[in-house]
Enzyme design. Structure first.
Site, PDB file in Angstrom:
ATOM      1  N   GLN A   1       0.763  -1.082   0.004  1.00 63.92           N
ATOM      2  CA  GLN A   1      -0.113  -0.051  -0.083  1.00 63.92           C
ATOM      3  C   GLN A   1       0.781   1.272   0.053  1.00 63.92           C
ATOM      4  OE1 GLN A   1      -2.425  -0.627   3.499  1.00 63.92           O
ATOM      5  NE2 GLN A   1      -4.132   0.870   2.710  1.00 63.92           N
TER       6      GLN A   1
ATOM      7  N   GLU B   1     -11.026  -2.414   4.088  1.00 65.14           N
ATOM      8  CA  GLU B   1      -9.901  -2.731   4.985  1.00 65.14           C
ATOM      9  C   GLU B   1     -10.384  -2.676   6.554  1.00 65.14           C
ATOM     10  OE1 GLU B   1      -7.017   0.356   4.667  1.00 65.14           O
ATOM     11  OE2 GLU B   1      -5.500  -0.760   5.955  1.00 65.14           O
TER      12      GLU B   1
END
Lengths: 327, 399
Positions: free
Chosen positions: B125, B254
């Site tokens: 990420q 998430e």
């Protein structure tokens, strides 16, 4: 798997919520605390009309139960409105009598419980005091493997929640003795623990809702106090604890309905989570209402005072945690 | 209302259990946060994928089994109960993939998902920046238009396992923020606009990766320095300028159901209970209560998730409620591991790679990992703000 309440169950909850909201419940609580049982008994009769108590009684004794999930749904609403009286004890006594196998006592009491005609106490689990014995038509007292029925009690002793009136049951007639009593008492204890957890969940929800409403309108430093992070985070934690207690209560009710071996630990888990979440919500309500929360006059006090006894009744958090691990 | 599984779900569980029993390494792999461990975990992803267990919830054409949400939860329960390795492909599988399913193109899915499912390409990420953490929309890294694509420049940080990973996905400012009319000079103009979501290779010219040691020293994350890194148009996710919307759907994944499934906590609570039965002084009721709370918390999270899965199956959706999840599991994870370390006494002070570390160091590795939980995926302070404002309706205030 569909782990969601049905529309019917939700509607039942809404009906009870609406009825209790429109029935002068806070006044009945205050009267009950003063030893005047009439408004509370009237409320009890109205609850019976909606079928709440019949849910605890088997069909062969003029009930529609036992339906632990529907009972739990109902008791969330009773907790939300802080309804006074031995609600849990009456339903648990019904579970006890239905399980005991003493047809005489079952015939004598279960139809009256279902119809709302009888308010019944239950004193077990080694508890020294019976709840609201002064308002009950009978109290069943389990000591070891013996159960007695009594109609007399010692003086009412004030408790920290004035609407919970405690006294020692006195004398009584022995109804039954032996392992059947022990087994029925264990089942009744599970029922009582589950419904206390359900009440605590509803009470906690109401405490949180009232407090959220208050911090939105209470202004200090020229802004609503609900805009401050310290206040927000405390309320967010309150919601978190209640949201995660709720599925435990529902799953525990399902386990009891199946009479599953895991019912005991599941109910104990629900009781810990709902009891602690409710008590935390009460502390938050007290803190965020400021001095107002510390006073008797607002109806908020009726709820704040009930949180701790519900946390401890029918199994303290420590007892229930031990039960969770006992498997 | 019920908690019953269908015969097909039971069969799926049995199949997963049988495969895991046969394939899970008897000795845990080395830590995921080391070069050696990363490679071993990548190899494990390949073995999972070979029998289509790496991405069970994806459609079959991309290597999955088209599993329902409930089946995925079942798989996760079995996976962690079997003590199977941590998932090195997790950032790609549970964050980027759902974003591509929602916002990506057919071409992107065809190109990206296959190698992701096999572990051939591991994704990192690239969101946070040194000056942009909770206030992510203030980010400064840029994507500048060039012939056939974009040039990325700036600095990204806290990029998990970027030291060893192959590619990254992140958020870049593609249009400079223009002050809107009438706003005072000091107030920020529309920071959520003009952001673009992009994918890029970590070995591209212009990318420098500097490992950052975690609290226990392992290079668990990295800083990325980007200097005019070329990215073709084909690697833009969604429309240019719409990156915030894309990012928020990733963030929802998430925090929500897909990052930390209940299975890992129910399995950890079971192991904790076993440890307590072996090791604990029965008179220590304080410790007993903490073990019970871990068991209760794991069960509550499992049931809460079953409820959410039922709601989604019935056509509902999960919004700000995902913030409740995130706070709950992250705090549960820490409490559970702290309790385990306390039960282990002096052995609980050993690092995961110590010779005498109990359970191959899994408790201390899990403890160190758990400490990050309340910080990543949106700090718990931010989550509590979301709960308070969107679920309780409290007024926005100064942060």
């Amino acid at each position: 798997m569909r782990f969601l309440l049905t529309d019917e169950q939700r509607e039942f909850a809404r009906t009870l919520d609406g009825m209790l909201g429109a029935s002068g419940t806070p006044a009945a609580v205050r009267a009950w605390a003063a030893g005047e049982h009439k408004p509370g008994r009237d409320l009890w009769a109205r609850l019976a009309e909606t079928g709440v108590f019949a849910l605890a009684v088997p069909e062969e004794y003029a009930g529609v139960g036992p339906l632990p999930l529907e009972l739990a749904v109902a008791y969330v609403e009773l907790g939300r409105h802080a309804v006074p009286g031995p609600l849990v004890e009456t339903a648990a006594a019904a579970a006890f009598l239905a399980r005991l196998g003493d047809t005489g006592a079952a015939v004598a009491w279960l139809p009256r419980i279902a119809s709302g005609d009888a308010v019944v106490g239950l004193c077990a689990d080694g508890a020294p005091f019976a709840l609201d014995a002064d308002a009950a038509d009978a109290v069943f007292v389990v000591r070891g493997d013996t159960v007695c029925r009594t109609e007399t009690h010692g003086p009412v002793q004030p408790s920290l929640d004035p609407a919970r009136r405690l006294s020692r049951p006195l004398g009584g007639t022995v109804l039954a003795r032996g392992p059947a009593v022990t087994a029925a008492a264990a089942h009744a204890g599970d029922t009582a623990r589950l419904l206390t957890a359900a009440q605590a969940l509803g009470l906690g929800r109401a405490l949180l809702d009232e407090t959220v409403a208050y911090v939105k309108q209470r202004t200090q430093f020229a802004v609503p106090i609900g805009s401050f992070q310290a206040v927000k985070h405390r309320l967010a934690d309150g919601l978190l604890a209640l949201e995660f207690a709720q599925p435990l209560v529902h799953a525990a009710a399902l386990a009891l309905a199946r009479d599953a071996a895991c019912a005991g630990p599941e109910i104990a888990a629900a009781k810990v989570a709902a009891g602690e979440a409710c008590y935390a919500a009460a502390r938050t309500a007290l803190q965020l209402h400021g001095a107002l929360g510390y006073t008797d006059e607002p109806d908020l006090s009726l709820r704040i005072r009930k949180a701790r006894p519900l946390r401890d009744a029918w199994g303290t958090p420590a007892e229930c945690r031990a039960r969770v691990l006992a498997g | 209302m019920d908690l019953d599984f269908t015969a097909a779900e039971d069969a799926f569980r049995a199949e997963a259990r049988a495969w895991l029993t046969e394939h899970v390494p008897a000795t845990p792999l080395p830590s995921l946060e080391t070069r050696e461990g990363f490679a071993a975990h990548r190899d494990w992803e390949r073995r999972l994928a070979a029998d289509r267990w790496s991405v069970v919830s994806w459609p079959e054409e991309y290597g999955g089994r088209g599993a329902s949400l409930l089946q995925w939860l079942i798989f996760e329960e079995e996976y962690y109960a079997a003590g199977a390795p941590g998932r090195v492909g997790q950032n790609g599988i549970s964050l980027l993939a759902p974003t591509l399913f929602e916002h990506g193109t057919e071409e992107q899915r065809a190109r990206v998902l296959g190698p992701m499912a096999t572990g051939e390409v591991i994704w990192a990420q690239a969101w946070s920046e040194p000056e942009s953490g909770s206030d992510l929309a203030s980010l400064r890294s840029t994507a500048v238009r060039t012939d056939g694509g974009w040039l990325l420049s700036g600095q990204k940080t806290w990029s998990s396992r970027a030291t060893f990973a192959d590619r990254a996905f992140g958020l870049f400012r593609s249009e400079p923020t223009a002050p809107s009319r009438g706003t005072p000079a000091h107030s920020r103009p529309e920071p959520h606009q003009g952001l673009t979501s992009l994918m890029f290779p970590l070995d591209a010219p212009g990318v420098a990766v500097r490992p950052i040691g975690r609290l226990d020293g392992k290079p668990a994350f990295a800083e990325l320095f980007l200097d005019e890194v070329f990215v073709p148009d084909a690697d833009v996710i969604g429309e240019p300028g719409q990156g915030w919307r894309v990012a928020m759907s990733t963030a929802g994944n998430e925090r929500g159901l897909t990052l930390r499934s209940p299975g890992r906590f129910t399995a950890a609570a079971d192991r904790l209970t076993a440890l307590w039965r072996e090791a604990a002084d029965p008179g220590d009721t304080a410790l007993r209560d903490r073990v019970a709370d871990a068991v209760i918390g794991a069960r509550a999270y499992q049931l809460f998730t079953y409820g959410n899965a039922s709601r989604i199956a019935a056509g509902g959706s999960i919004g700000a409620e995902s913030s409740l999840n995130k706070v709950f599991w992250s705090e549960l994870d820490i409490a559970l591991h702290e309790t385990a370390l306390d039960l282990l006494g002096p052995y609980g002070t050993l690092a995961d790679d110590a010779d005498d570390a109990p359970a191959h160091g899994s408790w201390s590795e899990g403890y160190i990992f758990s400490l990050a939980g309340p910080i990543y995926a949106g700090t718990n302070e931010i989550q509590r703000n979301i709960v308070a404002e969107r679920l309780l309706g409290l007024p926005k205030g100064r942060r």
